[in-house]
Design a protein around this motif. Structure first.
Motif, PDB file in Angstrom:
ATOM      1  N   ILE A  27      48.301 -15.595   3.341  1.00  0.00           N
ATOM      2  CA  ILE A  27      47.941 -15.044   2.034  1.00  0.00           C
ATOM      3  C   ILE A  27      47.572 -16.207   1.127  1.00  0.00           C
ATOM      4  N   ILE A  28      46.327 -16.198   0.617  1.00  0.00           N
ATOM      5  CA  ILE A  28      45.892 -17.277  -0.276  1.00  0.00           C
ATOM      6  C   ILE A  28      45.710 -16.790  -1.704  1.00  0.00           C
ATOM      7  N   GLY A  29      45.867 -15.494  -1.915  1.00  0.00           N
ATOM      8  CA  GLY A  29      45.759 -14.952  -3.258  1.00  0.00           C
ATOM      9  C   GLY A  29      46.258 -13.521  -3.291  1.00  0.00           C
ATOM     10  N   ILE A  30      46.715 -13.091  -4.466  1.00  0.00           N
ATOM     11  CA  ILE A  30      47.178 -11.713  -4.637  1.00  0.00           C
ATOM     12  C   ILE A  30      46.255 -11.041  -5.636  1.00  0.00           C
ATOM     13  N   PHE A  31      45.610  -9.955  -5.195  1.00  0.00           N
ATOM     14  CA  PHE A  31      44.655  -9.234  -6.038  1.00  0.00           C
ATOM     15  C   PHE A  31      45.401  -8.324  -7.011  1.00  0.00           C
ATOM     16  N   ASP A  32      46.251  -7.462  -6.488  1.00  0.00           N
ATOM     17  CA  ASP A  32      47.116  -6.600  -7.295  1.00  0.00           C
ATOM     18  C   ASP A  32      48.312  -6.211  -6.432  1.00  0.00           C
ATOM     19  N   GLU A  33      49.032  -5.156  -6.816  1.00  0.00           N
ATOM     20  CA  GLU A  33      50.240  -4.802  -6.061  1.00  0.00           C
ATOM     21  C   GLU A  33      49.939  -4.203  -4.687  1.00  0.00           C
ATOM     22  N   LYS A  34      48.674  -3.834  -4.423  1.00  0.00           N
ATOM     23  CA  LYS A  34      48.332  -3.223  -3.138  1.00  0.00           C
ATOM     24  C   LYS A  34      47.447  -4.088  -2.242  1.00  0.00           C
ATOM     25  N   PHE A  35      46.768  -5.072  -2.819  1.00  0.00           N
ATOM     26  CA  PHE A  35      45.823  -5.871  -2.042  1.00  0.00           C
ATOM     27  C   PHE A  35      46.091  -7.366  -2.186  1.00  0.00           C
ATOM     28  N   VAL A  36      45.803  -8.097  -1.100  1.00  0.00           N
ATOM     29  CA  VAL A  36      45.906  -9.554  -1.098  1.00  0.00           C
ATOM     30  C   VAL A  36      44.645 -10.132  -0.460  1.00  0.00           C
ATOM     31  N   TYR A  37      44.437 -11.424  -0.660  1.00  0.00           N
ATOM     32  CA  TYR A  37      43.356 -12.137   0.011  1.00  0.00           C
ATOM     33  C   TYR A  37      43.970 -12.980   1.118  1.00  0.00           C
ATOM     34  N   ILE A  38      43.411 -12.860   2.330  1.00  0.00           N
ATOM     35  CA  ILE A  38      43.923 -13.627   3.460  1.00  0.00           C
ATOM     36  C   ILE A  38      42.820 -14.488   4.058  1.00  0.00           C
ATOM     37  N   ALA A  39      43.219 -15.584   4.670  1.00  0.00           N
ATOM     38  CA  ALA A  39      42.302 -16.475   5.372  1.00  0.00           C
ATOM     39  C   ALA A  39      43.083 -17.141   6.497  1.00  0.00           C
ATOM     40  N   ASP A  40      42.345 -17.588   7.531  1.00  0.00           N
ATOM     41  CA  ASP A  40      42.998 -18.281   8.639  1.00  0.00           C
ATOM     42  C   ASP A  40      42.395 -19.653   8.929  1.00  0.00           C
ATOM     43  N   GLY A  41      41.296 -19.996   8.265  1.00  0.00           N
ATOM     44  CA  GLY A  41      40.669 -21.291   8.480  1.00  0.00           C
ATOM     45  C   GLY A  41      39.658 -21.297   9.610  1.00  0.00           C
ATOM     46  N   HIS A  42      39.701 -20.299  10.489  1.00  0.00           N
ATOM     47  CA  HIS A  42      38.740 -20.184  11.597  1.00  0.00           C
ATOM     48  C   HIS A  42      37.667 -19.172  11.228  1.00  0.00           C
ATOM     49  N   LYS A  43      37.989 -17.925  11.500  1.00  0.00           N
ATOM     50  CA  LYS A  43      37.033 -16.835  11.253  1.00  0.00           C
ATOM     51  C   LYS A  43      36.905 -16.554   9.761  1.00  0.00           C
ATOM     52  N   ARG A  44      38.011 -16.566   9.072  1.00  0.00           N
ATOM     53  CA  ARG A  44      38.034 -16.342   7.624  1.00  0.00           C
ATOM     54  C   ARG A  44      38.341 -17.656   6.935  1.00  0.00           C
ATOM     55  N   LYS A  45      37.347 -18.201   6.287  1.00  0.00           N
ATOM     56  CA  LYS A  45      37.502 -19.478   5.591  1.00  0.00           C
ATOM     57  C   LYS A  45      38.073 -19.245   4.189  1.00  0.00           C
ATOM     58  N   PHE A  46      38.546 -20.321   3.577  1.00  0.00           N
ATOM     59  CA  PHE A  46      39.119 -20.232   2.232  1.00  0.00           C
ATOM     60  C   PHE A  46      38.093 -19.717   1.229  1.00  0.00           C
ATOM     61  N   ASP A  47      36.841 -20.144   1.374  1.00  0.00           N
ATOM     62  CA  ASP A  47      35.797 -19.752   0.424  1.00  0.00           C
ATOM     63  C   ASP A  47      35.370 -18.291   0.547  1.00  0.00           C
ATOM     64  N   GLN A  48      35.657 -17.660   1.678  1.00  0.00           N
ATOM     65  CA  GLN A  48      35.314 -16.250   1.883  1.00  0.00           C
ATOM     66  C   GLN A  48      36.507 -15.508   2.477  1.00  0.00           C
ATOM     67  N   PRO A  49      37.562 -15.343   1.687  1.00  0.00           N
ATOM     68  CA  PRO A  49      38.755 -14.672   2.221  1.00  0.00           C
ATOM     69  C   PRO A  49      38.532 -13.170   2.384  1.00  0.00           C
ATOM     70  N   LYS A  50      39.385 -12.550   3.163  1.00  0.00           N
ATOM     71  CA  LYS A  50      39.332 -11.102   3.393  1.00  0.00           C
ATOM     72  C   LYS A  50      40.282 -10.418   2.420  1.00  0.00           C
ATOM     73  N   LYS A  51      39.785  -9.428   1.705  1.00  0.00           N
ATOM     74  CA  LYS A  51      40.644  -8.612   0.846  1.00  0.00           C
ATOM     75  C   LYS A  51      41.253  -7.548   1.744  1.00  0.00           C
ATOM     76  N   LYS A  52      42.576  -7.512   1.823  1.00  0.00           N
ATOM     77  CA  LYS A  52      43.248  -6.633   2.769  1.00  0.00           C
ATOM     78  C   LYS A  52      44.393  -5.891   2.090  1.00  0.00           C
ATOM     79  N   SER A  53      44.550  -4.634   2.446  1.00  0.00           N
ATOM     80  CA  SER A  53      45.658  -3.833   1.938  1.00  0.00           C
ATOM     81  C   SER A  53      46.972  -4.339   2.521  1.00  0.00           C
ATOM     82  N   ILE A  54      47.997  -4.363   1.705  1.00  0.00           N
ATOM     83  CA  ILE A  54      49.320  -4.795   2.172  1.00  0.00           C
ATOM     84  C   ILE A  54      49.825  -3.868   3.270  1.00  0.00           C
TER      85      ILE A  54
END
Length: 98
Positions: A27-54
């Motif tokens: 988790i590299i960021g928290i959008f709100d109480e239901k969503f976060v931004y995730i990244a892994d450094g491979h497929k999902r880079k820091f500059d283009q994180p995935k917004k994902k439901s908790i």
């Protein structure tokens, strides 16, 4: 490291739904109480994180202090640090199951 039911920046998660199911991320960021931004450094880079439901993530009881410190100091983290933190978690998880 203390973790509750609420996600924290730097926390390792396992994706449980979607294309990346079963893959670890951070988790590299928290959008709100239901969503976060995730990244892994491979497929999902820091500059283009995935917004994902908790609800689609399995929160692990591990928080990467390297990632947290980097985000607090500079507001960003390198993809190499993300990859290293994920690899360290995967390695420790494999050692615990053997």
């Amino acid at each position: 490291m203390k973790t509750g039911t609420s996600p924290q920046v730097g926390q390792i998660v396992k994706v449980s739904k979607g294309k990346g199911a079963g893959q670890p991320a951070i988790i590299i960021g928290i959008f709100d109480e239901k969503f976060v931004y995730i990244a892994d450094g491979h497929k999902r880079k820091f500059d283009q994180p995935k917004k994902k439901s908790i609800l689609h993530l399995e929160l692990m009881p591990v928080i990467s202090s390297e990632v947290v410190n980097s985000l607090q100091e500079s507001g960003r983290v390198t993809n190499g640090k993300l990859r290293h933190a994920v690899a360290k978690f995967v390695e420790s998880a494999e050692n615990n199951t053997v």
